[in-house]
Design a protein around this motif. Structure first.
Motif, PDB file in Angstrom:
ATOM      1  N   VAL A   1      -1.520   7.635  17.628  1.00  0.00           N
ATOM      2  CA  VAL A   1      -0.546   6.585  16.324  1.00  0.00           C
ATOM      3  C   VAL A   1       0.458   7.026  15.974  1.00  0.00           C
ATOM      4  O   VAL A   1       0.591   8.146  15.089  1.00  0.00           O
ATOM      5  N   ASP A   2       1.656   5.902  16.447  1.00  0.00           N
ATOM      6  CA  ASP A   2       3.214   6.205  15.242  1.00  0.00           C
ATOM      7  C   ASP A   2       3.717   5.389  14.833  1.00  0.00           C
ATOM      8  O   ASP A   2       4.069   4.204  15.275  1.00  0.00           O
ATOM      9  N   HIS A   3       3.025   5.131  13.372  1.00  0.00           N
ATOM     10  CA  HIS A   3       3.675   4.298  13.194  1.00  0.00           C
ATOM     11  C   HIS A   3       3.529   4.068  11.609  1.00  0.00           C
ATOM     12  O   HIS A   3       2.099   4.657  10.836  1.00  0.00           O
ATOM     13  N   TYR A   4       4.520   3.705  10.948  1.00  0.00           N
ATOM     14  CA  TYR A   4       4.763   3.834   9.324  1.00  0.00           C
ATOM     15  C   TYR A   4       3.902   3.408   8.661  1.00  0.00           C
ATOM     16  O   TYR A   4       3.623   3.512   6.899  1.00  0.00           O
ATOM     17  N   GLY A   5       3.683   2.391   9.563  1.00  0.00           N
ATOM     18  CA  GLY A   5       3.098   0.830   8.717  1.00  0.00           C
ATOM     19  C   GLY A   5       1.377   1.174   8.845  1.00  0.00           C
ATOM     20  O   GLY A   5       0.575   0.375   7.958  1.00  0.00           O
ATOM     21  N   VAL A   6       1.129   2.217   8.932  1.00  0.00           N
ATOM     22  CA  VAL A   6      -0.326   2.504   9.740  1.00  0.00           C
ATOM     23  C   VAL A   6      -0.781   3.667   9.017  1.00  0.00           C
ATOM     24  O   VAL A   6      -0.122   4.751   8.780  1.00  0.00           O
ATOM     25  N   GLY A   7      -2.237   3.595   8.442  1.00  0.00           N
ATOM     26  CA  GLY A   7      -2.929   4.685   7.349  1.00  0.00           C
ATOM     27  C   GLY A   7      -4.315   4.963   7.543  1.00  0.00           C
ATOM     28  O   GLY A   7      -4.423   4.594   8.677  1.00  0.00           O
TER      29      GLY A   7
ATOM     30  N   GLU B   1       0.203  -1.568  -0.191  1.00  0.00           N
ATOM     31  CA  GLU B   1      -0.121  -0.006   0.170  1.00  0.00           C
ATOM     32  C   GLU B   1       1.219   1.620  -0.166  1.00  0.00           C
ATOM     33  O   GLU B   1       1.067   2.075  -0.828  1.00  0.00           O
ATOM     34  N   HIS B   2       2.144   1.345   0.529  1.00  0.00           N
ATOM     35  CA  HIS B   2       2.394   2.097   0.736  1.00  0.00           C
ATOM     36  C   HIS B   2       4.172   2.014   1.173  1.00  0.00           C
ATOM     37  O   HIS B   2       4.138   1.005   1.528  1.00  0.00           O
ATOM     38  N   ALA B   3       5.241   2.480   1.148  1.00  0.00           N
ATOM     39  CA  ALA B   3       6.410   2.393   1.536  1.00  0.00           C
ATOM     40  C   ALA B   3       6.795   1.439   2.864  1.00  0.00           C
ATOM     41  O   ALA B   3       7.641  -0.020   2.524  1.00  0.00           O
ATOM     42  N   HIS B   4       6.694   1.649   3.660  1.00  0.00           N
ATOM     43  CA  HIS B   4       6.650   0.360   4.414  1.00  0.00           C
ATOM     44  C   HIS B   4       5.641  -0.061   5.016  1.00  0.00           C
ATOM     45  O   HIS B   4       5.039  -0.328   6.497  1.00  0.00           O
TER      46      HIS B   4
END
Length: 360
Positions: free
Chosen positions: A104-110, A72-75
């Protein structure tokens, strides 16, 4: 109010996300708020550290079988099982109407994850650095230099409050407390006698060892003393200690320190990663040679270098003299003083208080 943090650490993710969430949690706890954490049990997690600071942790086990999810995205790969699985696991922990703020502090979450989970939370705060994916949140915090509010125009709801820039950097109170003493010391002394080396909480590729090797070849006086600070997760402690023991310099190796502001204040120059500790060094006016250790650090390094707040270097076998050239520049008192003045004007150490003012 009750605040729940969804954040991970691992050997790939590093420790920075967890550490800045702990900074915000500590400020909230001091104001009487209740804070809990939801953390995935990945190799290199920091659950024990979070619990040692007095917070309850809801530990999410790794999925028994991780099905590959579309990129979905880079991370996306930072979130084992993907956003759907993780949101379901998170919802199983959260109790309806018991969470005032989900942080929320997580590059895998959107946005897909946030849309599902925010149904049981009154408000959502997202901490991001990348501006590379959509979010469903009430407040968006991006503490990075050079970031603009309009970078998120198409990524967050129109009514979302955007806290943008290093004035919102989440630093522990100790940095504001040590700021004046550190700056006063730098006004009085600009010689390079004490060097601090700190390259993140994990440093999985042992860049610290490469830096120590490069320093041995530099024309630095043997009288320069060095302090190497390793994160609690760093797997290279024994090797670094061996390098320190055989060095021509006096090298002290520390791991998992709790007095980083004091150590930074005592140093004349730092060699460090261009991550979140950049703001800590700026707050204390610590002249820094930066190394970019991750893709998301490139913009920070570029802006700080262009502003004259730090200098950057690449450690490589092809250019072994590069670090020596940068260190030679720091022998110039006027140049060193300029780094102190510019960097210290960027950060005052009160970012967490400003964020708190938006949450209460």
């Amino acid at each position: 109010m009750k605040f729940v943090f969804r954040v991970d650490a691992s050997f790939e993710i590093g420790s920075g996300h967890t550490m800045r969430c702990l900074t915000l949690a500590d400020v909230l706890k001091d104001r009487g708020h209740d804070c809990e954490f939801i953390v995935r049990e990945q190799p290199g997690h920091l659950i024990a550290l979070i619990e040692a600071k007095g917070y309850f942790v809801h530990a999410l086990p790794l999925p028994e079988s991780v099905t590959a999810t579309p990129d979905e995205h880079a991370h996306s790969h930072w979130l084992p099982g993907g956003q759907q699985q993780d949101s379901e696991d998170t919802l199983a922990v959260l109790q309806p109407n018991e969470c005032d703020w989900l942080v929320v502090d997580h590059y895998g979450v959107g946005a897909p994850w946030e849309t599902l989970v925010r149904k049981v939370c009154r408000h959502v705060l997202v901490i991001d650095d990348l501006a590379d994916r959509a979010h469903q949140c009430d407040i968006l915090l991006d503490q990075n230099m050079g970031r603009r509010a309009d970078d998120y125009d198409k990524l967050v709801p129109q009514e979302c409050v955007r806290l943008i820039g290093p004035q919102y950097a989440l630093l522990r109170p100790e940095f504001a407390n040590w700021r004046e003493k550190s700056l006063s010391r730098r006004r009085q002394r600009t010689e390079l006698r004490q060097l601090l080396i700190s390259l993140g909480g994990v440093d999985k590729d042992n860049v610290t060892g490469d830096v120590l090797d490069a320093l041995e070849a530099c024309a630095l006086s043997d009288s320069v003393t060095m302090t190497v600070v390793l994160g609690q997760q760093n797997p290279w402690l024994e090797k670094i200690q061996q390098q320190a023991a055989s060095s021509r310099f006096k090298v002290t190796v520390k791991q998992g320190v709790s007095n980083m502001a004091e150590l930074m204040s005592q140093a004349d120059v730092a060699i460090g990663a261009a991550g979140s500790t950049s703001w800590e060094r700026c707050c204390l006016g610590l002249p820094t040679i930066m190394l970019v250790l991750a893709e998301n650090q490139k913009e920070v390094a570029r802006y700080l270098t262009e502003l004259g707040a730090a200098i950057s270097v690449k450690i490589s076998s092809e250019d072994s003299d590069c670090l020596a050239v940068k260190l030679d520049k720091l022998q110039d008192e006027n140049f060193l003083r300029g780094l102190v003045d510019v960097s210290s004007r960027l950060i005052d150490g009160k970012g967490a208080e400003r964020v708190l003012g938006r949450l209460e």
